[in-house]
Design an enzyme around this catalytic site. Structure first.
Site, PDB file in Angstrom:
ATOM      1  N   ASP A  41     -16.705 -17.880  -9.765  1.00  0.00           N
ATOM      2  CA  ASP A  41     -15.720 -18.586  -8.898  1.00  0.00           C
ATOM      3  C   ASP A  41     -15.817 -19.456  -9.937  1.00  0.00           C
ATOM      4  O   ASP A  41     -14.068 -19.712 -10.343  1.00  0.00           O
ATOM      5  CB  ASP A  41     -16.532 -19.553  -7.520  1.00  0.00           C
ATOM      6  CG  ASP A  41     -15.833 -20.815  -7.262  1.00  0.00           C
ATOM      7  OD1 ASP A  41     -15.060 -20.510  -7.657  1.00  0.00           O
ATOM      8  OD2 ASP A  41     -16.371 -21.495  -5.509  1.00  0.00           O
ATOM      9  N   HIS A  96      -7.042  -6.029  -0.019  1.00  0.00           N
ATOM     10  CA  HIS A  96      -6.134  -5.089   0.374  1.00  0.00           C
ATOM     11  C   HIS A  96      -4.875  -4.996   1.075  1.00  0.00           C
ATOM     12  O   HIS A  96      -5.260  -5.177   2.337  1.00  0.00           O
ATOM     13  CB  HIS A  96      -6.602  -3.149   0.094  1.00  0.00           C
ATOM     14  CG  HIS A  96      -5.208  -2.158   0.336  1.00  0.00           C
ATOM     15  ND1 HIS A  96      -4.807  -2.140  -1.014  1.00  0.00           N
ATOM     16  CD2 HIS A  96      -5.121  -1.723   1.340  1.00  0.00           C
ATOM     17  CE1 HIS A  96      -3.492  -1.037  -0.864  1.00  0.00           C
ATOM     18  NE2 HIS A  96      -3.784  -1.391   0.118  1.00  0.00           N
ATOM     19  N   ASP A 122     -13.935 -22.833  -5.327  1.00  0.00           N
ATOM     20  CA  ASP A 122     -13.449 -22.789  -4.573  1.00  0.00           C
ATOM     21  C   ASP A 122     -14.001 -22.077  -3.905  1.00  0.00           C
ATOM     22  O   ASP A 122     -13.170 -21.191  -2.980  1.00  0.00           O
ATOM     23  CB  ASP A 122     -11.597 -23.513  -4.531  1.00  0.00           C
ATOM     24  CG  ASP A 122     -11.396 -22.229  -5.373  1.00  0.00           C
ATOM     25  OD1 ASP A 122     -11.589 -20.707  -5.729  1.00  0.00           O
ATOM     26  OD2 ASP A 122      -9.715 -21.646  -5.459  1.00  0.00           O
ATOM     27  N   SER A 140       0.894  -1.385  -0.136  1.00  0.00           N
ATOM     28  CA  SER A 140       0.227  -0.388   0.025  1.00  0.00           C
ATOM     29  C   SER A 140       1.305   1.221   0.113  1.00  0.00           C
ATOM     30  O   SER A 140       1.960   1.222  -0.527  1.00  0.00           O
ATOM     31  CB  SER A 140      -0.780   0.095   1.389  1.00  0.00           C
ATOM     32  OG  SER A 140      -1.943   0.731   0.792  1.00  0.00           O
ATOM     33  N   ASP A 157     -12.088 -19.941 -13.297  1.00  0.00           N
ATOM     34  CA  ASP A 157     -11.003 -19.919 -13.594  1.00  0.00           C
ATOM     35  C   ASP A 157     -10.825 -21.927 -13.330  1.00  0.00           C
ATOM     36  O   ASP A 157     -10.169 -22.028 -13.383  1.00  0.00           O
ATOM     37  CB  ASP A 157     -10.502 -19.213 -12.145  1.00  0.00           C
ATOM     38  CG  ASP A 157     -11.267 -19.774 -10.859  1.00  0.00           C
ATOM     39  OD1 ASP A 157     -11.638 -20.444 -11.027  1.00  0.00           O
ATOM     40  OD2 ASP A 157     -11.029 -19.168  -9.686  1.00  0.00           O
ATOM     41  N   ASP A 202      -8.468  -6.532  -4.865  1.00  0.00           N
ATOM     42  CA  ASP A 202      -8.308  -5.405  -3.766  1.00  0.00           C
ATOM     43  C   ASP A 202      -9.395  -4.675  -3.924  1.00  0.00           C
ATOM     44  O   ASP A 202      -9.756  -4.320  -4.605  1.00  0.00           O
ATOM     45  CB  ASP A 202      -6.501  -4.624  -3.906  1.00  0.00           C
ATOM     46  CG  ASP A 202      -6.305  -3.607  -3.317  1.00  0.00           C
ATOM     47  OD1 ASP A 202      -6.975  -2.635  -2.883  1.00  0.00           O
ATOM     48  OD2 ASP A 202      -4.882  -3.742  -3.509  1.00  0.00           O
ATOM     49  N   VAL A 252     -13.232 -18.920  -5.056  1.00  0.00           N
ATOM     50  CA  VAL A 252     -12.456 -17.467  -5.290  1.00  0.00           C
ATOM     51  C   VAL A 252     -12.038 -17.498  -7.036  1.00  0.00           C
ATOM     52  O   VAL A 252     -12.591 -17.952  -7.570  1.00  0.00           O
ATOM     53  CB  VAL A 252     -10.922 -18.193  -5.134  1.00  0.00           C
ATOM     54  CG1 VAL A 252      -9.938 -16.836  -5.522  1.00  0.00           C
ATOM     55  CG2 VAL A 252     -10.751 -18.369  -3.208  1.00  0.00           C
TER      56      VAL A 252
HETATM   57 CA   LIG Z   1     -12.588 -20.380  -8.218  1.00  0.00          CA
END
Ligand SMILES: [Ca+2]
Ligand SMILES: *[C@@H]1O[C@H](CO)[C@@H](O)[C@H](O)[C@H]1NC(C)=O
Ligand SMILES: *[C@@H]1O[C@H](CO)[C@@H](O)[C@H](O)[C@H]1NC(C)=O
Ligand SMILES: *[C@@H]1O[C@H](CO)[C@@H](O)[C@H](O)[C@H]1NC(C)=O
Ligand SMILES: *[C@@H]1O[C@H](CO)[C@@H](O)[C@H](O)[C@H]1NC(C)=O
Ligand SMILES: *[C@@H]1O[C@H](CO)[C@@H](O)[C@H](O)[C@H]1NC(C)=O
Ligand SMILES: *[C@@H]1O[C@H](CO)[C@@H](O)[C@H](O)[C@H]1NC(C)=O
Ligand SMILES: *[C@@H]1O[C@H](CO)[C@@H](O)[C@H](O)[C@H]1NC(C)=O
Ligand SMILES: *[C@@H]1O[C@H](CO)[C@@H](O)[C@H](O)[C@H]1NC(C)=O
Ligand SMILES: *[C@@H]1O[C@H](CO)[C@@H](O)[C@H](O)[C@H]1NC(C)=O
Ligand SMILES: *[C@@H]1O[C@H](CO)[C@@H](O)[C@H](O)[C@H]1NC(C)=O
Ligand SMILES: *[C@@H]1O[C@H](CO)[C@@H](O)[C@H](O)[C@H]1NC(C)=O
Length: 570
Positions: free
Chosen positions: A264, A481, A271, A197, A267, A435, A273
C-alpha cells in the site's frame, strides 16, 4: 426528390416543436430510417420500427456514467443482409430534442455478449443517442458463444464476423444516419464509442478498421490479443495441476490481503490501494507470507458448500502463486504470455471443494474452457470437461492456434492507427491495475506496439509525446476488471471518462491526467488524477499530493519479451 424536400421540411417543423411525444412516434421514426446500402449489403426495414417514449427513467449509474433521471425515446428496428434470410436487432435511446447535444455513442459488450443492457444509459448524461445491437444472434440476450459454432464441427462465419467487428460497424452507421434524420440535423454529429472488456475489444475493432467514422473512443481493459487472452484464463489451473498443489481459496485470499498491506504505502500514501504494483513486484517477496495464518468461514455458492478453512500459508502455495504471477512459460522457459499484477485477486486460480473426497481440485475457468471447446475444437460444449494431459506447451499452442485462426477477426491488435490520427480521432484507453481477468500489461503492450509501429525513428519520450496527441493510456490504481475493487475500495475510477473524451474532442482539453472519482470506501467522493502511461503515480507530503513520475525500473516490470513465438505479437 420532392419526397426528400417534403421530408426535410416536415422534420424541421417537428424538430422545432421539440417535445418527446411529437418526435417519438413510429411514423417519425420510420421516416428517419436510412436507405438500404448505407453499408454495402445492409437492407434496412422501416416497417420493423418501434418507438415508445419513456419518462422519468432513473438510471442507477455505473462505473461508466453517473446516475440520473431522464426522458428518452426507446427505438428498436431490424435490418438484414442482401441475399441472406437474416435479421439483426438494434436499439437506440434518443434523448429529448431539448437534451440532445449532437452526439452519438456506441456501447459495448462483455464476456461473450456483444452488447450489455446496463451500458445503454451511458449516452443520456451527455445528450448522446446510445445504441446497441444483437449481432443477429437472435435476441439481445443471446451471446456469441451460443451461436458459435453452428453445430459440432461447423464454424458460424456470419456470427463470427458480426461479433468480431461487422455488427458494430453496421449499428453505428445506421444509428448515426438515423440520428441525423430523427433530429433533422444539418450540423456535425460527434461519433463516440464507449466499452470495457469485450466492449473494449469491440472499440479497438472499430478504431482500427473504420478510423474515419469516429471522433473518439473510451476503451477500458480491452479483451484484445484474443487468442492469448482467452486461453490465459486456464493458466492457474494448469499450474496447480503441474505443481500438484490445490490451495484452499482462503490461502490465496490471505496472500492478497498481506500483499495489499505490505505494498500500500510504496506509492507514498496509506489508503489501502496499491498505486504502484511495479514497486510491489520489485520490493515485495511473496515468500515472506509463508507461515502466516489464514481463516475463512464456510460459504455456499450456487449450491456448492465450501467448509470453513484455516491453516497457514505454505511454501507450495507461494510457489503456485508465484508461478502464476510470473506468466505462462513453455517447457523451455520461454515466455508465452503474462499474468495480472501482484495484488490482484486470484480468481482464475480458485479451486473447488469435493465433498465426497473432502479435497480441493481445479475449477476449469469457463471463459477459457468455453473458448477452447467453441473456438478451437468447434464443439458445441460449454466448457472443457478436463485438463488432463494439458501442459504449459499445450496452452502456448492453443494461444498460437487462436491467434492464427482468428487473426483477422478477433485478435484486434492492428498496430497502425495512422488513418485514425489523420482523421482527427482521439482515444482514452484505461485499464485497472488490479484487474483479475485481463492483464493490464496487455494494454501496455498494445500501446507500446502502436508507438513502435507509428514512430519507429523517434526517441522513446518523443514517440510517447507524438502518440499522446491522439491516444493516451491510463492505469487505474487499485481498480479491478472494468470495475472498482472491494479489496482496494479507496481507488479512483474514471467514471466520467466519456465526458473527458468529449472535452478533448470538442474543446481541445487534453486529458494529461484522467479524472478519477473514488466510488466507495472511506474516501468515497474524493477526486483524483490518474497518470498517463508511462508515468507512474507517486504521492508526496504524507499522501496529500500526487505526482506522475518517470521510473524506468518500474516501467520495465510491465514489458515482456514473448520469446515463445517466432512471429511478432503486437
Ligand atoms: Ca497506497
Ligand atoms: C416526471 O417527473 C416530474 C418531476 O417529478 C413531474 O413533474 C412530471 O410530471 C413527471 N412526468 C411524467 C410523464 O411522469
Ligand atoms: C424498448 O422497446 C422495446 C420494443 O418495444 C421493448 O422490448 C423494451 O422493453 C423497451 N425498453 C424500455 C427500457 O422501455
Ligand atoms: C458434440 O460433440 C460433443 C463432444 O464430442 C458431444 O458430447 C455432443 O453430444 C455433440 N453434440 C451433438 C448435438 O451431436
Ligand atoms: C465468521 O463467522 C463468525 C461467526 O458467525 C462471525 O462472527 C465472523 O464475523 C465471520 N467472519 C467473517 C470474516 O465473515
Ligand atoms: C479449522 O478447520 C477445521 C476443519 O478443517 C475445524 O475443525 C476447526 O474447528 C477450525 N478451527 C478454527 C479455529 O476455525
Ligand atoms: C467447467 O467444467 C469443469 C469440469 O467439469 C468444472 O470443474 C467447472 O466448474 C466448470 N466451470 C464452470 C464455470 O461451469
Ligand atoms: C492422457 O494421456 C494418457 C497417456 O497417454 C491417456 O491414457 C489418457 O487417455 C489421456 N487423457 C485424456 C483425457 O486425453
Ligand atoms: C525511419 O527511418 C528509416 C531509415 O532512415 C526510414 O527508411 C523510414 O522511412 C523512417 N520511418 C518513418 C516512419 O519515418
Ligand atoms: C523522458 O521523460 C521523462 C519525464 O517524462 C524524464 O524523466 C526522462 O529523463 C526522459 N528520458 C530521456 C531519455 O530523456
Ligand atoms: C476533470 O477535472 C477537471 C479539474 O478538476 C474539471 O475541470 C473537468 O471538468 C473534469 N472533467 C470532466 C469531464 O468532468
Ligand atoms: C500522515 O497522514 C496520515 C493519514 O492521513 C495521518 O494519520 C498522519 O497523522 C499524517 N502524518 C503526518 C506527519 O502528518
Amino acid at each position: 426528390m420532392s419526397k426528400f424536400l417534403f421530408w426535410t421540411a416536415s422534420a424541421a417543423a417537428l424538430a422545432r416543436a421539440a417535445t418527446l411525444e411529437q418526435v417519438c412516434t413510429v411514423a417519425h421514426a420510420k421516416a428517419a430510417v436510412p436507405a438500404s446500402g448505407l453499408v454495402q449489403g445492409v437492407v434496412t426495414n422501416p416497417s420493423s420500427v418501434t418507438a415508445v417514449p419513456v419518462y422519468n427513467e432513473s438510471t442507477s449509474g455505473s462505473d461508466y456514467f453517473p446516475a440520473g433521471t431522464y426522458d428518452y425515446c426507446n427505438i428498436t428496428m431490424t435490418y438484414s443482409h442482401a441475399g441472406k434470410d437474416d435479421s439483426v436487432l438494434l436499439q437506440f435511446w434518443m434523448p429529448t430534442p431539448d437534451d440532445f447535444q449532437n452526439r452519438w455513442v456506441s456501447t459495448g459488450g462483455f464476456g461473450f455478449a456483444i452488447n450489455v443492457a446496463s451500458n445503454v444509459p451511458a449516452g443520456l448524461p451527455y445528450g448522446a443517442v446510445a445504441g446497441r445491437t444483437d449481432g443477429g444472434f437472435g435476441s439481445f440476450d443471446t451471446q456469441f458463444s451460443s451461436v458459435y459454432p453452428l453445430v459440432n464441427g461447423t464454424a458460424n462465419y456470419d456470427a463470427l464476423y458480426m461479433f468480431g467487428y461487422q455488427a458494430h460497424h453496421e449499428m453505428s452507421s445506421i444509428g448515426k444516419a438515423f440520428t441525423k434524420n430523427f433530429y433533422s440535423m444539418s450540423d456535425k454529429l460527434y461519433a463516440y464509442y464507449q466499452g470495457c472488456s469485450e466492449g473494449g475489444r469491440e472499440g479497438w475493432s472499430q478504431v482500427q478498421r473504420f478510423p474515419e467514422e469516429w471522433d473518439g473512443a473510451v476503451i477500458g481493459a480491452p479483451a484484445i490479443r484474443y487468442g492469448q487472452q482467452q486461453v490465459n484464463h486456464l493458466v492457474p489451473q494448469v499450474v496447480e495441476q503441474t505443481l500438484d498443489y490445490y490451495p484452499e481459496n482462503c490461502e490465496f485470499s490471505e496472500m492478497v490481503t498481506l500483499i495489499i498491506d505490505a505494498c500500500d504505502e510504496l506509492d507514498g500514501r496509506k489508503d489501502g490501494v496499491i498505486g504502484r504494483t511495479d514497486l510491489c513486484q520489485l520490493n515485495f517477496d511473496l515468500k515472506s507470507t509463508i507461515g502466516k495464518p489464514y481463516a475463512c468461514n464456510a460459504t455456499t455458492s450456487m449450491g456448492v458448500t465450501t467448509p470453513a478453512q484455516n491453516g497457514t500459508i505454505t511454501a507450495e502455495g507461494v510457489r503456485v502463486a508465484q508461478t502464476i504471477l510470473d506468466g505462462l512459460k513453455d517447457s523451455q522457459g520461454r515466455q508465452a504470455y503474462f499474468w495480472y499484477r501482484i495484488g490482484s485477486e486470484f480468481t482464475d486460480a480458485e479451486t473447488i471443494y469435493d465433498s465426497t473426497t473432502g479435497t480441493y481440485g481445479i475449477d476449469i475457468s469457463e471463459l477459457g474452457g468455453e473458448w477452447v471447446t467453441h473456438g478451437l475444437q468447434l464443439l458445441d460444449l460449454d466448457n472443457l470437461s478436463t485438463l488432463d494431459n494439458v501442459t504449459y506447451d499445450t496452452l502456448r499452442d492453443w494461444m498460437l492456434e487462436g491467434l492464427q485462426r482468428y487473426e483477422d477477426v478477433l485478435q484486434t491488435t492492428w498496430p497502425d492507427l495512422s488513418r485514425f490520427q489523420a482523421a482527427g480521432g482521439k482515444v482514452i484507453h484505461y485499464h485497472g491495475e488490479s484487474d483479475n481477468s485481463i492483464p493490464p500489461a496487455s494494454s501496455v503492450r498494445y500501446f507500446e506496439s502502436v508507438r513502435d509501429t507509428m514512430f519507429p525513428n523517434k526517441t522513446y519520450n518523443a514517440s510517447v509525446e507524438a502518440l499522446n496527441e491522439f491516444y493516451r493510456l491510463y492505469l487505474v490504481p487499485g481498480a479491478s476488471h472494468c470495475n472498482t475493487n472491494s479489496l482496494q475500495p479507496n481507488g479512483p475510477y474514471p467514471q466520467n471518462s466519456l465526458g473527458d473524451l468529449m472535452n478533448w474532442v470538442e474543446k481541445g482539453i487534453e486529458p494529461v491526467t484522467l479524472n478519477g472519482t473514488v466510488l466507495s470506501g472511506d474516501l468515497e467522493g474524493e477526486e483524483q488524477k490518474i497518470c498517463s502511461w508511462p508515468l507512474r503515480p507517486l504521492w508526496k507530503n504524507n499522501g496529500t499530493e500526487m505526482e506522475c513520475v518517470y521510473d524506468q525500473k518500474s516501467i520495465d516490470t510491465w514489458l515482456y519479451d514473448l520469446d515463445a513465438y517466432d512471429i511478432p505479437i503486437y
